[in-house]
Design a protein around this motif. Structure first.
Motif, PDB file in Angstrom:
ATOM      1  N   VAL A   1       0.766  -1.290  -0.025  1.00 28.83           N
ATOM      2  CA  VAL A   1      -0.078  -0.001  -0.014  1.00 28.83           C
ATOM      3  C   VAL A   1       0.962   1.343  -0.113  1.00 28.83           C
ATOM      4  N   GLU A   2       2.079   1.305   0.802  1.00 27.60           N
ATOM      5  CA  GLU A   2       2.870   2.424   0.764  1.00 27.60           C
ATOM      6  C   GLU A   2       3.579   2.669  -0.497  1.00 27.60           C
ATOM      7  N   VAL A   3       4.172   1.765  -1.181  1.00 28.52           N
ATOM      8  CA  VAL A   3       4.878   2.014  -2.238  1.00 28.52           C
ATOM      9  C   VAL A   3       3.694   2.201  -3.470  1.00 28.52           C
ATOM     10  N   LEU A   4       2.594   1.655  -3.620  1.00 31.58           N
ATOM     11  CA  LEU A   4       1.539   1.881  -4.512  1.00 31.58           C
ATOM     12  C   LEU A   4       0.977   3.203  -4.495  1.00 31.58           C
TER      13      LEU A   4
ATOM     14  N   LEU B   1       2.130   6.058  -3.227  1.00 31.92           N
ATOM     15  CA  LEU B   1       2.995   7.033  -3.818  1.00 31.92           C
ATOM     16  C   LEU B   1       3.043   7.004  -5.315  1.00 31.92           C
ATOM     17  N   LEU B   2       3.127   5.720  -5.771  1.00 31.27           N
ATOM     18  CA  LEU B   2       3.236   5.670  -7.203  1.00 31.27           C
ATOM     19  C   LEU B   2       1.975   6.298  -7.924  1.00 31.27           C
ATOM     20  N   ARG B   3       1.076   6.109  -7.301  1.00 32.62           N
ATOM     21  CA  ARG B   3      -0.241   6.599  -7.915  1.00 32.62           C
ATOM     22  C   ARG B   3      -0.194   8.103  -8.005  1.00 32.62           C
ATOM     23  N   VAL B   4      -0.041   8.841  -6.648  1.00 29.71           N
ATOM     24  CA  VAL B   4       0.260  10.230  -6.791  1.00 29.71           C
ATOM     25  C   VAL B   4       1.195  10.882  -7.876  1.00 29.71           C
ATOM     26  N   GLU B   5       2.350  10.089  -7.858  1.00 30.12           N
ATOM     27  CA  GLU B   5       3.378  10.514  -8.790  1.00 30.12           C
ATOM     28  C   GLU B   5       3.097  10.432 -10.106  1.00 30.12           C
ATOM     29  N   GLN B   6       2.195   9.581 -10.532  1.00 34.87           N
ATOM     30  CA  GLN B   6       1.737   9.242 -11.803  1.00 34.87           C
ATOM     31  C   GLN B   6       0.980  10.271 -12.382  1.00 34.87           C
ATOM     32  N   ILE B   7      -0.169  11.004 -11.365  1.00 33.09           N
ATOM     33  CA  ILE B   7      -0.913  11.966 -11.556  1.00 33.09           C
ATOM     34  C   ILE B   7      -0.149  13.099 -11.886  1.00 33.09           C
ATOM     35  N   VAL B   8       0.992  13.391 -11.269  1.00 32.94           N
ATOM     36  CA  VAL B   8       1.864  14.559 -11.361  1.00 32.94           C
ATOM     37  C   VAL B   8       2.549  14.417 -12.842  1.00 32.94           C
ATOM     38  N   LEU B   9       3.198  13.038 -13.059  1.00 28.69           N
ATOM     39  CA  LEU B   9       3.857  12.752 -14.059  1.00 28.69           C
ATOM     40  C   LEU B   9       3.120  13.155 -15.666  1.00 28.69           C
ATOM     41  N   ALA B  10       1.786  13.106 -15.386  1.00 29.01           N
ATOM     42  CA  ALA B  10       0.961  13.293 -16.696  1.00 29.01           C
ATOM     43  C   ALA B  10       1.177  14.735 -17.086  1.00 29.01           C
ATOM     44  N   PHE B  11       1.506  15.777 -16.235  1.00 28.11           N
ATOM     45  CA  PHE B  11       1.628  17.227 -16.506  1.00 28.11           C
ATOM     46  C   PHE B  11       3.009  17.548 -16.601  1.00 28.11           C
TER      47      PHE B  11
ATOM     48  N   ARG C   1      -6.224  -1.979 -13.151  1.00 28.90           N
ATOM     49  CA  ARG C   1      -5.890  -3.190 -13.507  1.00 28.90           C
ATOM     50  C   ARG C   1      -4.867  -3.734 -12.481  1.00 28.90           C
ATOM     51  N   GLY C   2      -3.972  -3.063 -12.358  1.00 32.47           N
ATOM     52  CA  GLY C   2      -2.697  -3.501 -11.567  1.00 32.47           C
ATOM     53  C   GLY C   2      -3.056  -4.040 -10.137  1.00 32.47           C
ATOM     54  N   ILE C   3      -4.216  -3.529  -9.509  1.00 31.05           N
ATOM     55  CA  ILE C   3      -4.209  -3.572  -8.102  1.00 31.05           C
ATOM     56  C   ILE C   3      -5.514  -4.697  -7.950  1.00 31.05           C
ATOM     57  N   LEU C   4      -6.412  -4.819  -9.100  1.00 31.44           N
ATOM     58  CA  LEU C   4      -7.601  -5.582  -8.890  1.00 31.44           C
ATOM     59  C   LEU C   4      -7.326  -7.053  -8.272  1.00 31.44           C
ATOM     60  N   SER C   5      -8.171  -7.352  -7.533  1.00 36.74           N
ATOM     61  CA  SER C   5      -8.601  -8.944  -7.248  1.00 36.74           C
ATOM     62  C   SER C   5      -9.287  -9.462  -8.228  1.00 36.74           C
ATOM     63  N   GLU C   6      -9.591 -10.805  -8.280  1.00 33.59           N
ATOM     64  CA  GLU C   6     -10.602 -11.336  -9.228  1.00 33.59           C
ATOM     65  C   GLU C   6     -11.865 -10.639  -9.095  1.00 33.59           C
ATOM     66  N   LYS C   7     -12.390 -10.743  -7.947  1.00 34.96           N
ATOM     67  CA  LYS C   7     -13.706 -10.062  -7.575  1.00 34.96           C
ATOM     68  C   LYS C   7     -13.674  -8.469  -8.205  1.00 34.96           C
ATOM     69  N   GLY C   8     -12.565  -8.007  -7.904  1.00 37.77           N
ATOM     70  CA  GLY C   8     -12.397  -6.565  -8.578  1.00 37.77           C
ATOM     71  C   GLY C   8     -12.534  -6.369  -9.867  1.00 37.77           C
ATOM     72  N   PHE C   9     -11.794  -7.274 -10.632  1.00 37.01           N
ATOM     73  CA  PHE C   9     -12.088  -7.519 -12.014  1.00 37.01           C
ATOM     74  C   PHE C   9     -13.411  -7.542 -12.426  1.00 37.01           C
TER      75      PHE C   9
ATOM     76  N   LEU D   1       7.223  -3.410 -11.162  1.00 39.92           N
ATOM     77  CA  LEU D   1       7.000  -4.518 -12.332  1.00 39.92           C
ATOM     78  C   LEU D   1       5.754  -5.459 -12.095  1.00 39.92           C
ATOM     79  N   GLY D   2       5.532  -5.908 -10.957  1.00 45.45           N
ATOM     80  CA  GLY D   2       4.421  -6.663 -10.689  1.00 45.45           C
ATOM     81  C   GLY D   2       3.141  -5.701 -11.341  1.00 45.45           C
ATOM     82  N   HIS D   3       2.908  -4.747 -10.592  1.00 40.33           N
ATOM     83  CA  HIS D   3       1.842  -3.874 -11.029  1.00 40.33           C
ATOM     84  C   HIS D   3       1.745  -3.541 -12.518  1.00 40.33           C
ATOM     85  N   PHE D   4       2.874  -3.107 -12.899  1.00 43.40           N
ATOM     86  CA  PHE D   4       2.697  -2.813 -14.316  1.00 43.40           C
ATOM     87  C   PHE D   4       2.437  -3.638 -15.358  1.00 43.40           C
ATOM     88  N   LEU D   5       2.899  -5.134 -15.019  1.00 46.96           N
ATOM     89  CA  LEU D   5       2.628  -6.117 -16.042  1.00 46.96           C
ATOM     90  C   LEU D   5       0.944  -6.551 -15.925  1.00 46.96           C
TER      91      LEU D   5
END
Lengths: 213, 213
Positions: free
Chosen positions: A141-144, A146-156, A181-189, B176-180
């Motif tokens: 949760v901690e790593v991802l 942060l990744l998500r927030v940085e992605q939003i900034v990256l698009a700019f 898609r990268g974080i969904l479980s089967e149920k989530g998908f 990597l796992g998330h991206f794939l």
């Protein structure tokens, strides 16, 4: 008058970026003298700081409303992107980078907000999704978050996604779909596949939050 | 002698970062006088430029070997991360940010390499995966290949993932796992689930590519 000045500056910065807007432009926009502005604010940076605070207040209000409206974290993330789309439709793409490069103090305000609020919000979204079985339980949760927030900034970032070649909202939509898609479980998908192509509803939260002032 | 100087500097920069390594350190490491170094190179920046070129050559060689070894783009991406893990095991985490902040010319070399080679490589990986039915056909290859490269760089950003709190390779593995997962088709998922937990093989490509000089 103080509030009118902030509102006018916000609109002008939003449309033209910060560097190209002068105190004269703000005075002209309001039909007042530059002297009147200087009675309230010492310079453009002082106005900018308040503009940022006002924008942060609006964004927080919007995020809270989205959280109430959404039935689950996936919907919340999708609403947030639609909301961003509506808010950014008329934003000058150089705005964030103007800020970062030429107005470090105002940028710092925005960074603090990002760290204290947006990342926390994202972390809660991920935890809620795991709890509801919609996201995989083995994501970090901690790593991802942060990744998500940085992605939003990256698009700019015009050095990576230049506005000439990429539409920011298309990039944001690709990022969101990919991130989910990268974080969904089967149920989530299963759930995601039923809602991903539904047309986005007009949320109208932005106006409500702005008029709340 | 010129090659020995480059090799020594590469090792020292890799372990201690660039700023803290002096011409004296390199001379001491080789057991030669500083004067001998100055006969070949005018200053540390001149050595650094060649070190970067040498490192880029090695990385290109490694990527080509990985592409040959891998049976499909998913495996290739996973091999590349194992390879990164082996290469970075002893890298000083400040290296990339030293470069960016204090050695803009050398950083520029690295940026050019990133744009011309890594992004192209990533784009080809995505196209191949789509062609083989392992990745979704509706991903935007241009947007996501740039995203992937920026993610790899992001994991090294100490302002986002400080080394005190995060292990870089753990962050890279999560990325990597998330991206794939974000790009896999159903067929791709089936395949990915059969290989994702296999222990990483020692590839030993790094040494081969270094000795190739």
């Amino acid at each position: 008058m103080k509030e009118r000045i902030i509102k006018s500056a916000l609109n002008l910065f939003w449309r033209y970026g910060i560097r190209s807007v002068t105190m004269d432009d703000i005075a002209r926009d309001l039909g007042i003298s530059k002297r009147t502005i200087y009675q309230h604010y010492s310079d453009k940076e002082a106005i900018l700081a308040l503009v940022i605070q006002e924008e942060i207040r609006t964004q927080k209000c919007e995020m809270e409303k989205l959280e109430e409206l959404a039935e689950n974290p996936i919907e919340e993330a999708m609403y947030a992107t639609v909301q961003m789309q509506e808010t950014l439709a008329d934003m000058n793409p150089t705005l964030l980078y103007d800020l970062k490069k030429y107005y470090p103090n105002a940028w710092e305000l925005f960074q603090t907000y990002k760290h204290e609020y947006i990342i926390k919000n994202m972390r809660e979204n991920l935890l809620k999704g795991i709890e509801m079985g919609l996201y995989r339980p083995d994501i970090d949760v901690e790593v991802l978050s942060l990744l998500r927030v940085e992605q939003i900034v990256l698009a700019f970032d015009p050095t990576v996604y230049p506005a000439k070649k990429f539409n920011i909202m298309h990039v944001q939509t690709q990022f969101l779909g990919h991130f989910l898609r990268g974080i969904l479980s089967e149920k989530g998908f299963e759930y995601y596949n039923t809602i991903k192509d539904k047309p986005a509803t007009e949320l109208n939260i932005h106006e409500k939050c702005q008029n709340n002032t």
